[in-house]
Motif scaffolding. Sequence first.
Motif, mmCIF file in Angstrom:
data_model
loop_
_atom_site.group_PDB
_atom_site.id
_atom_site.type_symbol
_atom_site.label_atom_id
_atom_site.label_comp_id
_atom_site.label_asym_id
_atom_site.label_seq_id
_atom_site.Cartn_x
_atom_site.Cartn_y
_atom_site.Cartn_z
ATOM 1 N N ALA A 17 -6.593 7.634 3.176
ATOM 2 C CA ALA A 17 -5.662 7.199 4.221
ATOM 3 C C ALA A 17 -4.824 8.370 4.717
ATOM 4 N N ARG A 18 -4.369 9.220 3.814
ATOM 5 C CA ARG A 18 -3.560 10.370 4.223
ATOM 6 C C ARG A 18 -4.400 11.399 4.976
ATOM 7 N N TRP A 19 -5.662 11.548 4.571
ATOM 8 C CA TRP A 19 -6.521 12.537 5.227
ATOM 9 C C TRP A 19 -6.679 12.206 6.702
ATOM 10 N N VAL A 20 -6.825 10.926 7.029
ATOM 11 C CA VAL A 20 -7.040 10.514 8.418
ATOM 12 C C VAL A 20 -5.803 10.784 9.268
ATOM 13 N N GLU A 21 -4.607 10.647 8.696
ATOM 14 C CA GLU A 21 -3.382 10.764 9.485
ATOM 15 C C GLU A 21 -2.638 12.087 9.288
ATOM 16 N N HIS A 22 -3.144 12.955 8.404
ATOM 17 C CA HIS A 22 -2.413 14.161 8.022
ATOM 18 C C HIS A 22 -3.186 15.395 8.500
ATOM 19 N N PRO A 23 -2.723 16.099 9.533
ATOM 20 C CA PRO A 23 -3.462 17.282 10.025
ATOM 21 C C PRO A 23 -3.530 18.411 9.000
ATOM 22 N N TYR A 24 -2.512 18.512 8.133
ATOM 23 C CA TYR A 24 -2.536 19.570 7.130
ATOM 24 C C TYR A 24 -3.599 19.305 6.067
ATOM 25 N N TYR A 25 -3.844 18.046 5.748
ATOM 26 C CA TYR A 25 -4.927 17.699 4.821
ATOM 27 C C TYR A 25 -6.271 18.092 5.421
ATOM 28 N N GLN A 26 -6.449 17.798 6.712
ATOM 29 C CA GLN A 26 -7.719 18.108 7.352
ATOM 30 C C GLN A 26 -7.929 19.608 7.455
ATOM 31 N N TYR A 27 -6.874 20.343 7.790
ATOM 32 C CA TYR A 27 -6.993 21.800 7.857
ATOM 33 C C TYR A 27 -7.321 22.367 6.482
ATOM 34 N N PHE A 28 -6.681 21.828 5.453
ATOM 35 C CA PHE A 28 -6.939 22.303 4.091
ATOM 36 C C PHE A 28 -8.403 22.107 3.714
ATOM 37 N N CYS A 29 -9.008 21.044 4.217
ATOM 38 C CA CYS A 29 -10.405 20.741 3.883
ATOM 39 C C CYS A 29 -11.397 21.384 4.853
ATOM 40 N N GLY A 30 -10.908 22.261 5.739
ATOM 41 C CA GLY A 30 -11.818 23.037 6.560
ATOM 42 C C GLY A 30 -12.096 22.504 7.944
ATOM 43 N N GLU A 31 -11.409 21.455 8.373
ATOM 44 C CA GLU A 31 -11.633 20.930 9.718
ATOM 45 C C GLU A 31 -10.998 21.861 10.750
ATOM 46 N N GLU A 32 -11.678 22.036 11.870
ATOM 47 C CA GLU A 32 -11.154 22.851 12.961
ATOM 48 C C GLU A 32 -10.394 22.008 13.970
ATOM 49 N N PHE A 33 -10.834 20.770 14.155
ATOM 50 C CA PHE A 33 -10.190 19.868 15.107
ATOM 51 C C PHE A 33 -9.790 18.584 14.382
ATOM 52 N N PHE A 34 -8.760 17.938 14.898
ATOM 53 C CA PHE A 34 -8.279 16.711 14.259
ATOM 54 C C PHE A 34 -9.298 15.591 14.417
ATOM 55 N N ARG A 35 -9.527 14.871 13.326
ATOM 56 C CA ARG A 35 -10.478 13.758 13.332
ATOM 57 C C ARG A 35 -9.720 12.470 13.071
ATOM 58 N N HIS A 36 -10.178 11.397 13.728
ATOM 59 C CA HIS A 36 -9.501 10.110 13.609
ATOM 60 C C HIS A 36 -10.221 9.161 12.648
ATOM 61 N N GLU A 37 -11.276 9.643 12.023
ATOM 62 C CA GLU A 37 -11.985 8.822 11.042
ATOM 63 C C GLU A 37 -12.601 9.731 9.988
ATOM 64 N N LEU A 38 -12.879 9.150 8.844
ATOM 65 C CA LEU A 38 -13.447 9.916 7.737
ATOM 66 C C LEU A 38 -14.883 10.328 8.041
ATOM 67 N N PRO A 39 -15.271 11.551 7.695
ATOM 68 C CA PRO A 39 -16.667 11.967 7.889
ATOM 69 C C PRO A 39 -17.549 11.591 6.701
ATOM 70 N N PHE A 40 -17.078 10.684 5.855
ATOM 71 C CA PHE A 40 -17.815 10.286 4.660
ATOM 72 C C PHE A 40 -17.379 8.876 4.274
ATOM 73 N N GLU A 41 -18.114 8.255 3.375
ATOM 74 C CA GLU A 41 -17.760 6.941 2.853
ATOM 75 C C GLU A 41 -16.797 7.113 1.672
ATOM 76 N N ARG A 42 -15.697 6.365 1.681
ATOM 77 C CA ARG A 42 -14.702 6.510 0.618
ATOM 78 C C ARG A 42 -15.305 6.235 -0.756
ATOM 79 N N THR A 43 -16.220 5.278 -0.832
ATOM 80 C CA THR A 43 -16.809 4.914 -2.120
ATOM 81 C C THR A 43 -17.688 6.022 -2.687
ATOM 82 N N SER A 44 -18.009 7.012 -1.835
ATOM 83 C CA SER A 44 -18.857 8.108 -2.312
ATOM 84 C C SER A 44 -18.107 9.089 -3.210
ATOM 85 N N MET A 45 -16.780 9.037 -3.210
ATOM 86 C CA MET A 45 -16.007 10.018 -3.963
ATOM 87 C C MET A 45 -16.263 9.917 -5.461
ATOM 88 N N THR A 46 -16.478 8.703 -5.956
ATOM 89 C CA THR A 46 -16.794 8.546 -7.380
ATOM 90 C C THR A 46 -18.118 9.217 -7.708
#
Length: 253
Positions: free
Chosen positions: A69-98
């Motif tokens: 939830a924070r990744w979608v709304e937090h530009p600093y989280y996205q920048y930290f994870c290597g995104e160049e542009f702001f994204r409004h949705e996850l590029p992965f399935e949340r259940t995949s993290m496990t």
Amino acid sequence: MSQARLDQIIDMGHPKAVLARQIDWRHLAKRFGACYSDEPGHPALPTRLIAGLQILKYSENLTDEVLCARWVEHPYYQYFCGEEFFRHELPFERTSMTGWRQRMGDEKLEALLQESLFVAVKLCAAKPADFTQIIVDTTVQEKNPGFPTDAKLAHRARERLVRLADKHDMTLRQSYARDGKLALIMQHRLAHAKQFNRAKAKLSTLRTYLGRTVRDIVRKKAGDSFLQNQFSAELYKANRVLTQRPRGGGKHI
């Protein structure tokens, strides 16, 4: 209309932006490889995305749901994870993290930890001396103390004497290992069933086994000053168990 890059709209002096520039993402990419595709045939997600999410999760102590939830709304989280542009949705399935963490394994988790500690020291956020000692708070740790009943004390005293005899190559007539364990189990069951007379008889049996073991050891250590010193403490405790009575005190051995 062209979209603005994240590094143009965020404060590059923000702690997460500074941390993102200090972490050796190439080193992590070598350690992680392309093992994070969800299913065979799917293209692997960027290693920086996966590693960045794990660092954010454990450094901020977040659940997977809150992290996403924070990744979608937090530009600093996205920048930290290597995104160049702001994204409004996850590029992965949340259940995949496990599944990612399972495929990661202990070795790759250790690599993440090492890199995080290295950067913390590099940014003067921590000192090497901070990692030489671990303080564990066990205030709310579950405990399972055993109540020192007469039956347990007699059984424990005999076991200690038998182990000490084995240590000093003393051959006993009988160790009562199997019989003593069965007698202790039966004593507990009978006491639980409120069959106190039969439970008392089993307690007497346990004390008999202890008394025989004590007398056997006393006979075999006679005249040997070394063995007398080695067995003196355990024999003293065993004799207290044999002679104590209810409300007599001194039940811990």
